[in-house]
Design an enzyme around this catalytic site. Sequence first.
Site, PDB file in Angstrom:
ATOM      1  CB  CYS A   1      -6.084  20.097  96.746  1.00 40.48           C
ATOM      2  SG  CYS A   1      -7.303  20.831  95.677  1.00 40.48           S
TER       3      CYS A   1
ATOM      4  CD  GLU B 111     -14.011  16.594 100.193  1.00 44.20           C
ATOM      5  OE1 GLU B 111     -14.449  17.456  99.425  1.00 44.20           O
ATOM      6  OE2 GLU B 111     -13.002  15.926  99.968  1.00 44.20           O
TER       7      GLU B 111
ATOM      8  CD  GLU C 182     -14.458  11.964  97.563  1.00 42.91           C
ATOM      9  OE1 GLU C 182     -15.605  11.897  97.063  1.00 42.91           O
ATOM     10  OE2 GLU C 182     -13.804  13.012  97.563  1.00 42.91           O
TER      11      GLU C 182
ATOM     12  CB  CYS D  49     -14.115  17.716  94.794  1.00 44.79           C
ATOM     13  SG  CYS D  49     -12.523  17.021  95.245  1.00 44.79           S
TER      14      CYS D  49
ATOM     15  CG  HIS E 129      -6.970  18.555 102.436  1.00 46.38           C
ATOM     16  ND1 HIS E 129      -6.628  18.800 101.126  1.00 46.38           N
ATOM     17  CD2 HIS E 129      -8.176  17.937 102.383  1.00 46.38           C
ATOM     18  CE1 HIS E 129      -7.569  18.337 100.324  1.00 46.38           C
ATOM     19  NE2 HIS E 129      -8.529  17.810 101.062  1.00 46.38           N
TER      20      HIS E 129
ATOM     21  CE1 TYR F 134     -10.954  20.030 101.874  1.00 46.74           C
ATOM     22  CE2 TYR F 134     -12.657  19.885 103.548  1.00 46.74           C
ATOM     23  CZ  TYR F 134     -11.837  19.278 102.630  1.00 46.74           C
ATOM     24  OH  TYR F 134     -11.907  17.928 102.448  1.00 46.74           O
TER      25      TYR F 134
HETATM   26 FE1  SF4 Z   1     -11.365  18.516  96.517  1.00 47.10          FE
HETATM   27 FE2  SF4 Z   1      -9.931  18.688  98.761  1.00 47.10          FE
HETATM   28 FE3  SF4 Z   1      -9.185  20.016  96.533  1.00 47.10          FE
HETATM   29 FE4  SF4 Z   1     -11.301  20.808  97.829  1.00 47.10          FE
HETATM   30  S1  SF4 Z   1      -9.225  20.816  98.646  1.00 47.10           S
HETATM   31  S2  SF4 Z   1     -11.154  20.538  95.632  1.00 47.10           S
HETATM   32  S3  SF4 Z   1     -12.165  18.894  98.551  1.00 47.10           S
HETATM   33  S4  SF4 Z   1      -9.256  17.812  96.815  1.00 47.10           S
HETATM   34 FE    FE Z   2     -10.920  16.878 100.615  1.00 47.81          FE
END
Ligand code: SF4
Ligand code: FE
Length: 484
Positions: free
Chosen positions: A104, A447, A257, A100, A292, A296
């Site tokens: 983002c 996650e 985290e 990760c 978000h 993913y």
């Molecule tokens: Fe990490 Fe979320 Fe970015 Fe994926 S979308 S790399 S889980 S911050």
């Molecule tokens: Fe995330």
Amino acid sequence: MTLKTAQQYEDSLRELKLKVYLQGEIVDNPVDHPIIRPSMNSVKMTYELAQDPQYEDLMTATSHITGKKVNRFCHLHQSSEDLVKKVKMQRLLGQKTAACFQRCVGMDAINAVDSVTFEMDKKLGTTYHERFKKFLLMMQEEDLTVDGAMTDPKGDRGLSPSKQADADLFVHVVEKRDDGIVVSGAKAHQTGAINSHWILVMPTIAMGKEDADYAVSFVAPADAEGIFYIYGRQSCDTRKLEDGDIDVGNKQFGGHEALMVFDHVFIPWENVLMCGEYEFSGLLVERFAGYHRQSYGGCKVGVGDVLIGATALAADYNGAAKASHLKDKLIEMVHLNETLYACGIACSAEGHKTASGTYLIDLLLANVCKQNVTRFPYEIARLAEDIAGGLMVTMPSEKDLRHPEIGKVVEKYFQGVASVPTEHRMRILRLIENITLGTAAVGYRTESMHGAGSPQAQRIMIARQGNIEQKKELAKAIAGIPAK
Ligand code: SF4
Ligand code: FE
């Protein structure tokens, strides 16, 4: 300077005065801490690739405010094409880090806050959007990493924020002053918190009138007075403290985290982006989560690419690559991974312009994307473990391999195909272990389940967006039943 170099990013982090606890101790220098540093390297990659001409189109964008070239992580999406490029950028970074890369959450937060503050001002006559734009300008000019912070600890899930036994279980306003507000509470599971310059806090659920003090959004420097962090433990994290680089699986990169605690933190009015407008908290949650969930469809796919590659290598090194069932399992892994990507691209291509001009993904498709992410990486990981074999979790350590006497024994008995050094076989199995069971499994597995909202949160959105009534009318028309 709108684009920082990777080194400038690292140097800028050293200037922060973050208060971080890790395994019960205060960390004086998070940047060089062996457990934290790999996660910093992942964020650093977002700066490094932005300097590379071959990735310029994905990693950078033209600011709609200044016309300057900015890192895409600081950009507001101005078209569906921007949304598509975002997903492609995330896949690229997943491939380069197998972890990760954290940045983002800030990108998704600014895009959500932009359109919501615009609509909120229009309806209520508030002035949040101008404040937000000033912050965005600074973020773009200084190429900042911003931590988008949404998830509160939430205490008793059956109770609303204002009914909790402890008011701090949701971030809330404890005092309103002429010059600003004072907030307390915490945000849990905060991705990349220790590698961020600023924090953008948002409410975590839709709220009612009685929860108005909890409908609060603001920006704050990551090292503001009263903020501290407790670093999250990861499976196998102390392997990062060991000498050697095999057992850790991915020596260079990781994610993290942390629990982010606000102990009476003062926020000047110019940094407040919502304060009591509870009727807009649900919209902000929906949009941030939507972005978000789209994300993913990029990052997990990139990590999946590395996992599929590692699994194919494990089959090669075992001398089993020609077995038809193994070939078929690899095809299934690719199929699942590309299905995730297809959803990430689809919800982007079907994006639309919001009132502020910023583009929003198609929410139904973004939620379908994330719902698939709660399942497919688990199946991909299962197939990876199937092909890798049990040795992935039973083999001796690097220290045994390097041992003057038993090293030869390890070499001899863990050799697969004679032309491949045993060490290579061990390295690839440890990488698979890292992604499926070790530190990277935080991002790739759990996650995938809970990040950007747990599976049920997507099902609620799918129910809301699925338009079953319209589908009934379609069926009636075909079946010859009169419409309503
Ligand atoms: Fe990490 Fe979320 Fe970015 Fe994926 S979308 S790399 S889980 S911050
Ligand atoms: Fe995330």
